[in-house]
Write an enzyme that holds these catalytic residues in place. Structure first.
Site, PDB file in Angstrom:
ATOM      1  N   CYS A   1     -22.255  -6.677  42.536  1.00 30.45           N
ATOM      2  CA  CYS A   1     -23.420  -7.500  42.193  1.00 30.45           C
ATOM      3  C   CYS A   1     -23.841  -7.222  40.756  1.00 30.45           C
ATOM      4  O   CYS A   1     -24.079  -8.135  39.973  1.00 30.45           O
ATOM      5  CB  CYS A   1     -24.606  -7.154  43.087  1.00 30.45           C
ATOM      6  SG  CYS A   1     -24.372  -7.584  44.795  1.00 30.45           S
TER       7      CYS A   1
ATOM      8  N   CYS B   1     -24.376  -4.012  45.842  1.00 23.95           N
ATOM      9  CA  CYS B   1     -23.317  -3.081  45.471  1.00 23.95           C
ATOM     10  C   CYS B   1     -22.967  -3.261  43.997  1.00 23.95           C
ATOM     11  O   CYS B   1     -23.504  -4.123  43.320  1.00 23.95           O
ATOM     12  CB  CYS B   1     -22.073  -3.273  46.329  1.00 23.95           C
ATOM     13  SG  CYS B   1     -21.234  -4.800  45.959  1.00 23.95           S
TER      14      CYS B   1
ATOM     15  N   ASP C   1     -33.485  17.894  11.427  1.00 26.08           N
ATOM     16  CA  ASP C   1     -34.895  17.494  11.501  1.00 26.08           C
ATOM     17  C   ASP C   1     -35.280  16.418  10.495  1.00 26.08           C
ATOM     18  O   ASP C   1     -36.287  15.760  10.659  1.00 26.08           O
ATOM     19  CB  ASP C   1     -35.793  18.705  11.256  1.00 26.08           C
ATOM     20  CG  ASP C   1     -35.792  19.113   9.788  1.00 26.08           C
ATOM     21  OD1 ASP C   1     -34.689  19.241   9.219  1.00 26.08           O
ATOM     22  OD2 ASP C   1     -36.874  19.280   9.208  1.00 26.08           O
TER      23      ASP C   1
ATOM     24  N   ASP D   1     -28.749  22.199  10.628  1.00 16.09           N
ATOM     25  CA  ASP D   1     -29.448  22.100   9.366  1.00 16.09           C
ATOM     26  C   ASP D   1     -30.280  23.382   9.249  1.00 16.09           C
ATOM     27  O   ASP D   1     -30.526  24.048  10.249  1.00 16.09           O
ATOM     28  CB  ASP D   1     -30.327  20.850   9.424  1.00 16.09           C
ATOM     29  CG  ASP D   1     -31.372  20.843   8.344  1.00 16.09           C
ATOM     30  OD1 ASP D   1     -30.983  20.957   7.174  1.00 16.09           O
ATOM     31  OD2 ASP D   1     -32.566  20.732   8.673  1.00 16.09           O
TER      32      ASP D   1
ATOM     33  N   ASP E   1     -30.762  14.544   7.203  1.00 18.80           N
ATOM     34  CA  ASP E   1     -29.767  14.833   8.237  1.00 18.80           C
ATOM     35  C   ASP E   1     -29.308  13.572   8.962  1.00 18.80           C
ATOM     36  O   ASP E   1     -28.364  13.622   9.761  1.00 18.80           O
ATOM     37  CB  ASP E   1     -30.347  15.804   9.283  1.00 18.80           C
ATOM     38  CG  ASP E   1     -30.826  17.095   8.649  1.00 18.80           C
ATOM     39  OD1 ASP E   1     -30.121  17.598   7.750  1.00 18.80           O
ATOM     40  OD2 ASP E   1     -31.907  17.578   9.032  1.00 18.80           O
TER      41      ASP E   1
HETATM   42  P1  ADP Z   1     -32.108  21.397   4.531  1.00 17.02           P
HETATM   43  O1  ADP Z   1     -30.807  20.694   4.444  1.00 17.02           O
HETATM   44  O2  ADP Z   1     -31.952  22.852   4.697  1.00 17.02           O
HETATM   45  O3  ADP Z   1     -33.024  20.810   5.563  1.00 17.02           O
HETATM   46  P2  ADP Z   1     -33.150  19.733   2.460  1.00 17.02           P
HETATM   47  O4  ADP Z   1     -31.872  19.017   2.182  1.00 17.02           O
HETATM   48  O5  ADP Z   1     -34.167  19.032   3.234  1.00 17.02           O
HETATM   49  O6  ADP Z   1     -32.828  21.146   3.139  1.00 17.02           O
HETATM   50  O7  ADP Z   1     -33.773  20.172   1.090  1.00 17.02           O
HETATM   51  C1  ADP Z   1     -32.981  20.716   0.088  1.00 17.02           C
HETATM   52  C2  ADP Z   1     -33.801  21.115  -1.088  1.00 17.02           C
HETATM   53  O8  ADP Z   1     -34.376  19.956  -1.667  1.00 17.02           O
HETATM   54  C3  ADP Z   1     -34.923  22.024  -0.742  1.00 17.02           C
HETATM   55  O9  ADP Z   1     -34.525  23.348  -0.750  1.00 17.02           O
HETATM   56  C4  ADP Z   1     -35.910  21.715  -1.855  1.00 17.02           C
HETATM   57  O10 ADP Z   1     -35.633  22.487  -2.996  1.00 17.02           O
HETATM   58  C5  ADP Z   1     -35.654  20.279  -2.211  1.00 17.02           C
HETATM   59  N1  ADP Z   1     -36.617  19.304  -1.698  1.00 17.02           N
HETATM   60  C6  ADP Z   1     -36.349  18.209  -0.958  1.00 17.02           C
HETATM   61  N2  ADP Z   1     -37.471  17.512  -0.673  1.00 17.02           N
HETATM   62  C7  ADP Z   1     -38.491  18.192  -1.247  1.00 17.02           C
HETATM   63  C8  ADP Z   1     -39.899  17.990  -1.320  1.00 17.02           C
HETATM   64  N3  ADP Z   1     -40.527  16.953  -0.737  1.00 17.02           N
HETATM   65  N4  ADP Z   1     -40.624  18.902  -1.970  1.00 17.02           N
HETATM   66  C9  ADP Z   1     -40.038  19.974  -2.521  1.00 17.02           C
HETATM   67  N5  ADP Z   1     -38.726  20.200  -2.492  1.00 17.02           N
HETATM   68  C10 ADP Z   1     -37.944  19.332  -1.878  1.00 17.02           C
HETATM   69 MG    MG Z   2     -34.102  20.029   7.262  1.00 18.65          MG
END
Ligand code: ADP
Ligand code: MG
Length: 723
Positions: A17, A14, A617, A420, A621
Site C-alpha cells: 500500500c 501493508c 559547530d 573541529d 565546518d
Molecule cells: P575552528 O576550525 O577551530 O573552529 P575557526 O575556523 O572557526 O576555528 O577559526 C579560525 C581562526 O579564525 C580563529 O582562531 C580566529 O583567529 C579567527 N576568527 C574567525 N572568526 C573570528 C571572529 N569572529 N573573531 C575573531 N577571530 C575570528
Molecule cells: Mg569551530
C-alpha cells in the site's frame, strides 16, 4: 527553500500500500518527492518549487488511491487496547465467538450452529464486515500493485465460495444434515477476525510504543496557570501568547520556552539533552518546553507559543526523520512489487499439486488458501521502518536528534571521526588571557570596545569573549556599518567614528609576524589580531577550556578502533597543544573551510576508504559536514552547522557522537535480523502451508505473529542503555 509537509495516512494494510501510494503521488508533476512510511503511517511531501497544491487536492489524490489523508501524524489518543478494538469490531467479535463456541462443540460432537445460520453469518462477515479488504484490494489492483488484501480476499472468498457451493449442492440433494462436516465457514470468519485483530495490534503497538513523538509531546501540559493582576488563571496551553507569565511548581512540566522571572527551581531537561542531572534555574535563566521541574517553583515568561517551542521544532524534525526512508527499506519495496503475483502463482501450484497427488478438492483448496494467507508481506514492510523509528526515539532520548533515516543508517558504519576544535572540542567560551597593544595612543578598553562593537555581528564563539568583556567592564561600544563575516577568517566592518576594522586570524588582518606570539601563554592560545584602516593595532591571546567530556569520548572511540583527527582554522601550535592534551595523533591547523572539506574527501577516497563523521559547530565546518558520510552539530552550534548536519547533539555533551554510533549499529543489526526473519518466516510458512501443516486459520495467526515479532524486536532498541 522548498518545504516538506508531514501528514498521517489512514487505511494502509501493508508495505505494498505504502509503495503504491508513493508511486501514485510521485507521478504528479507538482510533487517533487513523496515518501510514505508504513510503520509511522505517514506521508512526507515536497512540492516542486512554486507548485500550488491545496491540502484538499492532495487529500483527493490520496483518497483516489484508496487511503485517507490526516492533517498530521498525530499520536493516537490512548484509549485502552481492548476498548479500541471492541469499539470498531463489535459484530465481528460476536460472530467470531459464536463460531468459536461451535468449534468447541464440534470437538465434543455437537453441532449447534445450524449450517443455514453459519451461511448467513459468514456472508455478513465476508461481504459486509470485511468490505474494506475488498475496497483496498480493488484500489491496489487498479493502481497496478496488488497488496496483501488481495491475498486475504482471494483466500477467504475461496473458502466461502467452496463452502457455499457444497452447502447448496447438499441442500438440493436433501443431504443437508451432512453439511456441518462439509462446510468451512468458520475458517473464513476466523481468518478475517485474526487478520483484523492482528492489524489492530500492529497499529496499536506502532502508534503507542514506537511513537516517541507522542511521548515527547505528552510532556507538555495541556493547561497552565497564567499570572493575572490578582492571581493566576488556568488556560489552555495553546492559548498562551508570548509574554504571558506562567507558574511552574515542583513536578510540573514546563509548557513553553521561556525565561525565569521569579523563584528558583531545578529542571530535568533530559528530553532535549539526554542529561538527567537537574539544572538550576534562577531569574533570567532559560527554561524549555517539556522540562520537568524536580524541585522548587518559579514563574517564567513565555518566549514562544506551543507551536514554536524548541520541543515542537525538534519533534517536527523527528517526525520527518522517522518518516524518511532508509536505503535498506527499498528492499521491502522491491519485494512488495512482485510479491502478490508470485504468491498467487504458488497458491495455484499448491492447489494443482495437492489435487493431483491427493485427488481431494477440499484439502487442496485449504492448502492453497493457507498459502495465500500466510504469505502477506507485512513483516517485511515493517522490518526496517519499525527499527528506524525505535532507534531514533532512543537516540533522541540520548540527546542525538537525527535528521533522517539514512543518517542514522550511516552513523553505525563510521570508522573515522574528524573534530573541529574551537567550539567543538573546546567549550567555545574563551577569555582574554593576554593582549598586546601596538599603538599606545588608544587605550586597551577602547580597543576592546571597538572589537566588541564589530563582534556583535559574528556568531563565532571567539566573538563572545570580546562582547562579554566589554559588557562586564561597562566599556562603551560603537555603531557599525556593513559588517561582513569571513568564515574561518574573521570579520570586517566600518565602525562609526573609528574606521574600517578587521578582526580575525593574523593572516586575515595582515598582521606582521610578531615575536610575542611564540612565547609564554601565547604559544597555546588562540591568537586574534585587529587592524584599523589596515594598520595593525592589537593582538589578543584567547584561552578556551577543553570540554569536560572530550577526553572521555576520545578514549571511548579509540577503544572502538575509530581513527581520530582534529582540524581547525586556528594556529598549528594551539592545535598541537589541544591534540596533545586529548591524545589525538593527527591534528591539522590553519585549515580553511574548503581545506577541511578537501581533507575529508581525501580520507574518503584514500586506500582505506574511510567512512568519515565530522563533528563541528560553525559556519566554517558546514562544507566539511556535507562532505562527510555523517555529521554532527554540537550543542550551541551555529544555525548553518545545525542545518547542514545529519544529526544535532542537543545537550552540552559530546558523548552523543559515541551514542549515535552505538545506536546506529544496534539499529542496523535489528534491521538485518528483521529482514532475515521476515524472509525466512514467509518462505518456511508458505512451504508448511503448501504441505498441509497449517490450516488457513493457523496461517492467519502465524502471519500476524510475524509482524508482531518484528515490532517487538525493534522495541528491544528502546531498552538500549548507553549511559
Ligand atoms: P575552528 O576550525 O577551530 O573552529 P575557526 O575556523 O572557526 O576555528 O577559526 C579560525 C581562526 O579564525 C580563529 O582562531 C580566529 O583567529 C579567527 N576568527 C574567525 N572568526 C573570528 C571572529 N569572529 N573573531 C575573531 N577571530 C575570528
Ligand atoms: Mg569551530
Amino acid at each position: 527553500m522548498t518545504k516538506t509537509m508531514h501528514y498521517g495516512i489512514d487505511g494502509m494494510t501493508c508495505q505494498a500500500c505504502a509503495t503504491r501510494l508513493e508511486k501514485v503521488l510521485n507521478k504528479k508533476e507538482q510533487i517533487q518527492t513523496a515518501f510514505v512510511n508504513f510503520a509511522s503511517e505517514s506521508l512526507d511531501v515536497t512540492y516542486v518549487r512554486g507548485a500550488l497544491v491545496t491540502e484538499d487536492e492532495l487529500s483527493l489524490w490520496v483518497t483516489k488511491a484508496g487511503f485517507r489523508l490526516l492533517p498530521s501524524a498525530e499520536p493516537m489518543k490512548s484509549s485502552g487496547f481492548w476498548q479500541g478494538f471492541w469499539a470498531d469490531n463489535k459484530v465481528l467479535t460476536l460472530i467470531f465467538a459464536l463460531f468459536l463456541l461451535n468449534m468447541i462443540g464440534m470437538m465434543a460432537g455437537h453441532h449447534w450452529l445450524f449450517v443455514s445460520v453459519q451461511f448467513v453469518l459468514a456472508s455478513v462477515v465476508q461481504f459486509w464486515l470485511a468490505r474494506h479488504f475488498y475496497k483496498s484490494a480493488w484500489a491496489s489492483i487498479k493502481g497496478g500493485l496488488a497488496n496483501m488484501d488481495v491475498l486475504i480476499v482471494l483466500g477467504t472468498l475461496t473458502i466461502w465460495l467452496y463452502s457455499t457451493y457444497v452447502y447448496f449442492t447438499l441442500l438440493m440433494n436433501n443431504h443437508v444434515h451432512h453439511a456441518p462436516h462439509e462446510v468451512y465457514y468458520e475458517a473464513s470468519v476466523m481468518v478475517i477476525f485474526f487478520i483484523s485483530f492482528g492489524k489492530y495490534i500492529e497499529h496499536y503497538t506502532k502508534r503507542v510504543s514506537l511513537d516517541s513523538i507522542g511521548l515527547m509531546l505528552s510532556l507538555v501540559p495541556q493547561f497552565v496557570k497564567v499570572k493575572t493582576h490578582d492571581g493566576y488563571c488556568t488556560i489552555a496551553t495553546d492559548k498562551v501568547v508570548s509574554g504571558d507569565v506562567i507558574l511552574a511548581k515542583q513536578d510540573d512540566y514546563v509548557a513553553l520556552d521561556g525565561v525565569v522571572v521569579s523563584g528558583f527551581g531545578a529542571c530535568d531537561e533530559s528530553h532535549l539533552t539526554g542529561e538527567s542531572m537537574p539544572i538550576d534555574k534562577r531569574i533570567d535563566d532559560k527554561v524549555y518546553a517539556g522540562a520537568w521541574v524536580k524541585t522548587g517553583a518559579f514563574e517564567y515568561r513565555a518566549l514562544s507559543s506551543s507551536k514554536t517551542s524548541t520541543l515542537a521544532a525538534l519533534t517536527q524534525n523527528l517526525a520527518l526523520a522517522q518518516g524518511s526512508k532508509a536505503k535498506v527499506a527499498r528492499v521491502a519495496d522491491k519485494v512488495a512489487a512482485v510479491f502478490v503475483p508470485v504468491v498467487v502463482l504458488v497458491a495455484l501450484v499448491t492447489f494443482g499439486l495437492n489435487y493431483w497427488l491427493l485427488d481431494d478438492t477440499k484439502i487442496a483448496l485449504m492448502r492453497a488458501v493457507a498459502v495465500l494467507v500466510i504469505a502477506c508481506p507485512c513483516a517485511l514492510g515493517l522490518a526496517t521502518p519499525a527499527a528506524i523509528m525505535a532507534g531514533m526515539g532512543v537516540a533522541a532520548r540520548h540527546g542525538v536528534w537525527f535528521k533522517n533515516a539514512s543518517s542514522l543508517e550511516l552513523s553505525g558504519k563510521i570508522n573515522t571521526v574528524v573534530f573541529d576544535k574551537t567550539g567543538t572540542l573546546t567549550v567555545g567560551k574563551p577569555t582574554i588571557i593576554a593582549k598586546h597593544i601596538h599603538d599606545g595612543k588608544i587605550s586597551a578598553d577602547v580597543i576592546i570596545g571597538i572589537a566588541a562593537s564589530l563582534e556583535k555581528y559574528s556568531n563565532h564563539p571567539l566573538a563572545h569573549c570580546f562582547i562579554e568583556h566589554a559588557k562586564s567592564k561597562n566599556i562603551k561600544t560603537f555603531a557599525v556599518q556593513s559588517p561582513k563575516n569571513y568564515a574561518g577568517e574573521g570579520i570586517c566592518g566600518t565602525v562609526v567614528g573609528v574606521g574600517v576594522v578587521k578582526i580575525g586570524r593574523p593572516s586575515f588582518v595582515n598582521y606582521p609576524a610578531h615575536a610575542v606570539i611564540n612565547n609564554g601563554v601565547w604559544r597555546a592560545a588562540t591568537v586574534v589580531a585587529m587592524s584599523i584602516d589596515d594598520k595593525p593595532v592589537a593582538i589578543f591571546a584567547l584561552a578556551d577550556e577543553i570540554r569536560q567530556d572530550a577526553k572521555m569520548l576520545i578514549d571511548t572511540l579509540k577503544q572502538d578502533n575509530v581513527d581520530l583527527i582534529m582540524m581547525s582554522g586556528d594556529r598549528q601550535s594551539v592545535v598541537d597543544y589541544v591534540a596533545q592534551t586529548l591524545d589525538i595523533k593527527q591534528a591539522l591547523g590553519d585549515m580553511t573551510p574548503q581545506g577541511k572539506a578537501a581533507a575529508i574527501w581525501g580520507f574518503k577516497n584514500s586506500q582505506t576508504a574511510a567512512r568519515v563523521a565530522m563533528v563541528g559547530d560553525g559556519i566554517n565546518d558546514a562544507l566539511a559536514m556535507s562532505a562527510a558520510d555523517s555529521s554532527f552539530a554540537v550543542g550551541g552550534a551555529s544555525d548553518i552547522a545545525k542545518h547542514t548536519s545529519d544529526a544535532w547533539l542537543t545537550g552540552d555533551s559530546l558523548a552523543g557522537v559515541y551514542h549515535a554510533k552505538k545506536i546506529s549499529e544496534h539499529t542496523l543489526k535489528v534491521i538485518h535480523q528483521n529482514l532475515f526473519f521476515a524472509f525466512v518466516y514467509n518462505i518456511i510458512g508458505m512451504a508448511l502451508a503448501a504441505m498441509g501443516f497449517l490450516t488457513p486459520m493457523v496461517a492467519a495467526i502465524a502471519m500476524t505473529l510475524s509482524s508482531i515479532c518484528v515490532i517487538l524486536n525493534a522495541l528491544r532498541l528502546k531498552r538500549l542503555n548507553l549511559a
